[in-house]
Enzyme design. Sequence first.
Site, PDB file in Angstrom:
ATOM      1  CB  THR A 137      -0.897  -0.005   1.261  1.00  7.25           C
ATOM      2  OG1 THR A 137      -1.449   1.276   1.458  1.00  7.25           O
ATOM      3  CG2 THR A 137      -0.099  -0.357   2.511  1.00  7.25           C
ATOM      4  CE1 TYR A 163      -3.176  -2.725   5.697  1.00  6.51           C
ATOM      5  CE2 TYR A 163      -3.245  -0.387   5.149  1.00  6.51           C
ATOM      6  CZ  TYR A 163      -3.210  -1.712   4.749  1.00  6.51           C
ATOM      7  OH  TYR A 163      -3.218  -2.026   3.415  1.00  6.51           O
TER       8      TYR A 163
HETATM    9  P1  NAD Z   1      -9.300  -7.636   2.373  1.00  3.00           P
HETATM   10  O1  NAD Z   1      -9.280  -7.357   3.844  1.00  3.00           O
HETATM   11  O2  NAD Z   1     -10.547  -7.401   1.605  1.00  3.00           O
HETATM   12  O3  NAD Z   1      -8.915  -9.169   2.119  1.00  3.00           O
HETATM   13  C1  NAD Z   1      -7.859  -9.812   2.797  1.00  3.00           C
HETATM   14  C2  NAD Z   1      -7.981 -11.306   2.557  1.00  3.00           C
HETATM   15  O4  NAD Z   1      -6.888 -11.951   3.227  1.00  3.00           O
HETATM   16  C3  NAD Z   1      -9.275 -11.914   3.105  1.00  3.00           C
HETATM   17  O5  NAD Z   1      -9.830 -12.797   2.157  1.00  3.00           O
HETATM   18  C4  NAD Z   1      -8.806 -12.667   4.346  1.00  3.00           C
HETATM   19  O6  NAD Z   1      -9.631 -13.792   4.663  1.00  3.00           O
HETATM   20  C5  NAD Z   1      -7.391 -13.082   3.960  1.00  3.00           C
HETATM   21  N1  NAD Z   1      -6.530 -13.298   5.129  1.00  3.00           N
HETATM   22  C6  NAD Z   1      -6.392 -12.486   6.212  1.00  3.00           C
HETATM   23  N2  NAD Z   1      -5.510 -13.029   7.074  1.00  3.00           N
HETATM   24  C7  NAD Z   1      -5.065 -14.190   6.509  1.00  3.00           C
HETATM   25  C8  NAD Z   1      -4.135 -15.176   6.906  1.00  3.00           C
HETATM   26  N3  NAD Z   1      -3.491 -15.096   8.088  1.00  3.00           N
HETATM   27  N4  NAD Z   1      -3.910 -16.236   6.089  1.00  3.00           N
HETATM   28  C9  NAD Z   1      -4.574 -16.336   4.904  1.00  3.00           C
HETATM   29  N5  NAD Z   1      -5.486 -15.438   4.485  1.00  3.00           N
HETATM   30  C10 NAD Z   1      -5.718 -14.361   5.276  1.00  3.00           C
HETATM   31  O7  NAD Z   1      -8.078  -6.830   1.784  1.00  3.00           O
HETATM   32  P2  NAD Z   1      -7.922  -6.143   0.350  1.00  3.00           P
HETATM   33  O8  NAD Z   1      -8.483  -4.773   0.430  1.00  3.00           O
HETATM   34  O9  NAD Z   1      -8.365  -7.085  -0.686  1.00  3.00           O
HETATM   35  O10 NAD Z   1      -6.337  -5.997   0.284  1.00  3.00           O
HETATM   36  C11 NAD Z   1      -5.527  -7.029  -0.291  1.00  3.00           C
HETATM   37  C12 NAD Z   1      -4.067  -6.623  -0.195  1.00  3.00           C
HETATM   38  O11 NAD Z   1      -3.885  -5.382  -0.902  1.00  3.00           O
HETATM   39  C13 NAD Z   1      -3.589  -6.354   1.236  1.00  3.00           C
HETATM   40  O12 NAD Z   1      -2.285  -6.839   1.354  1.00  3.00           O
HETATM   41  C14 NAD Z   1      -3.616  -4.833   1.365  1.00  3.00           C
HETATM   42  O13 NAD Z   1      -2.659  -4.383   2.288  1.00  3.00           O
HETATM   43  C15 NAD Z   1      -3.277  -4.410  -0.053  1.00  3.00           C
HETATM   44  N6  NAD Z   1      -3.796  -3.096  -0.476  1.00  3.00           N
HETATM   45  C16 NAD Z   1      -5.121  -2.793  -0.304  1.00  3.00           C
HETATM   46  C17 NAD Z   1      -5.598  -1.563  -0.758  1.00  3.00           C
HETATM   47  C18 NAD Z   1      -7.059  -1.200  -0.631  1.00  3.00           C
HETATM   48  O14 NAD Z   1      -7.434  -0.066  -0.959  1.00  3.00           O
HETATM   49  N7  NAD Z   1      -7.940  -2.099  -0.210  1.00  3.00           N
HETATM   50  C19 NAD Z   1      -4.734  -0.660  -1.377  1.00  3.00           C
HETATM   51  C20 NAD Z   1      -3.389  -1.026  -1.536  1.00  3.00           C
HETATM   52  C21 NAD Z   1      -2.939  -2.252  -1.088  1.00  3.00           C
END
Ligand code: NAD
Length: 359
Positions: A137, A163
């Site tokens: 992120t 976070y």
């Molecule tokens: P999200 O919270 O919607 O999904 C996270 C997923 O990871 C879920 O399906 C959850 O069940 C799974 N998970 C959590 N802990 C786990 C574990 N210990 N083992 C296996 N699975 C596990 O998140 P998102 O918004 O889809 O984000 C995905 C990635 O992208 C993350 O790494 C986040 O930091 C990054 N990111 C998100 C954004 C955003 O705007 N949402 C922006 C940039 C980067």
Amino acid sequence: MILVTGGAGFIGANFIHAWFKHTDEPVLNLDKLTYAGNLANLAKLNDDPRYLFTRGDINDRDLLGTLLNQHHPRAILHFAAESHVDRSILGPGEFIQTNIVGSFHLLEMTRDYWNRLPDTSQDGANKRDFRFLHVSTDEVYGTLTPEDPPFAETNPHLPNSPYAASKAASDHLARAWHHTYGLPVLITNCSNNYGPYQFPEKLIPLVIHNALAGKPLPIYGDGMQVRDWLYVEDHCLAIMRVLAAGQPGETYNIGGWNEKPNLEVVRTICGVLDAARPRADGRGYAEQMTFVQDRPGHDRRYAINAAKIERELGWRPGESFESGIVKTVGWYLEHADWVADVTSGAYRQWVERQYGGRG
Ligand code: NAD
Ligand code: TYD
């Protein structure tokens, strides 16, 4: 075969759908199914032979070892994380355990697997072509003033929320595993995503959900905090591009050149809803906007300089905020059952019945 962690979450699920629009290469999805992981996001793939799912935790080294040895992925795309800033403020423990410790276990098991791959091969996984792509992120860079230039890849990591700190730590681990052990690591740092399947706790789906439910639309502080918004499919296409052509050891910023203050985002959503699903009393949804206490340590502004990925890999966002937000509101209007499911607890009960004791 590629291994995706966290594929039942918002971006992971969108990524798997985008992947199969472009290729038939199989995907193994490893997901713990926390509150944020929802198999309904991938229901269309239930009978698709290209798609495999395992419920499990990235902290489980035995499971990781078994999956890697059984399926021989040629790449790992690491999405799994705890991802919501407000939750990290209320309880940082899970963020440390999954985002830092879990990423460490995944890197270690990947290193072990990678070391045992053949140097090259005609088809299948090999040492030279293998990739570990760490999805991260822009929040790792900290906060900007209105005058600062957007974040570049060379900016220092100055995370402010639990976070962001946990993601910064995992970025550092991924980077170190490349420099120390030679693991072919790619890192992407992306701005705020929006689109289908986003859990209604993040700003955009929460505002849509609350507006339709007649509830207040909470604006933290003065609402003039700025985020750079990117339609999730554009993020997924960028990740595919980095996987295909990124240079191991490099970091790529991904963003939409789309800075907006929160107030403008919320007003835009209200306007789209006013047109698509007018309130019964004829008033505007913006009347539901309610200023509430600010988030502690709230970052004022994020902005991404995405020049590197554009220049080196030829990626550019396809969706404007104006078109992306109309699509997104439309998706939530058509998927009221999905929202009801993920917010009701019925889905959690199904997960426990289906997988209880195995997660
Ligand atoms: P999200 O919270 O919607 O999904 C996270 C997923 O990871 C879920 O399906 C959850 O069940 C799974 N998970 C959590 N802990 C786990 C574990 N210990 N083992 C296996 N699975 C596990 O998140 P998102 O918004 O889809 O984000 C995905 C990635 O992208 C993350 O790494 C986040 O930091 C990054 N990111 C998100 C954004 C955003 O705007 N949402 C922006 C940039 C980067
Ligand atoms: P969020 O979607 O939680 O993403 P992040 O904190 O990772 O940027 O929040 C986006 C912006 O919206 C952020 O400045 C906090 C603000 N916000 C609100 O004003 N009200 C809300 O109810 C939420 C969830 C967020």
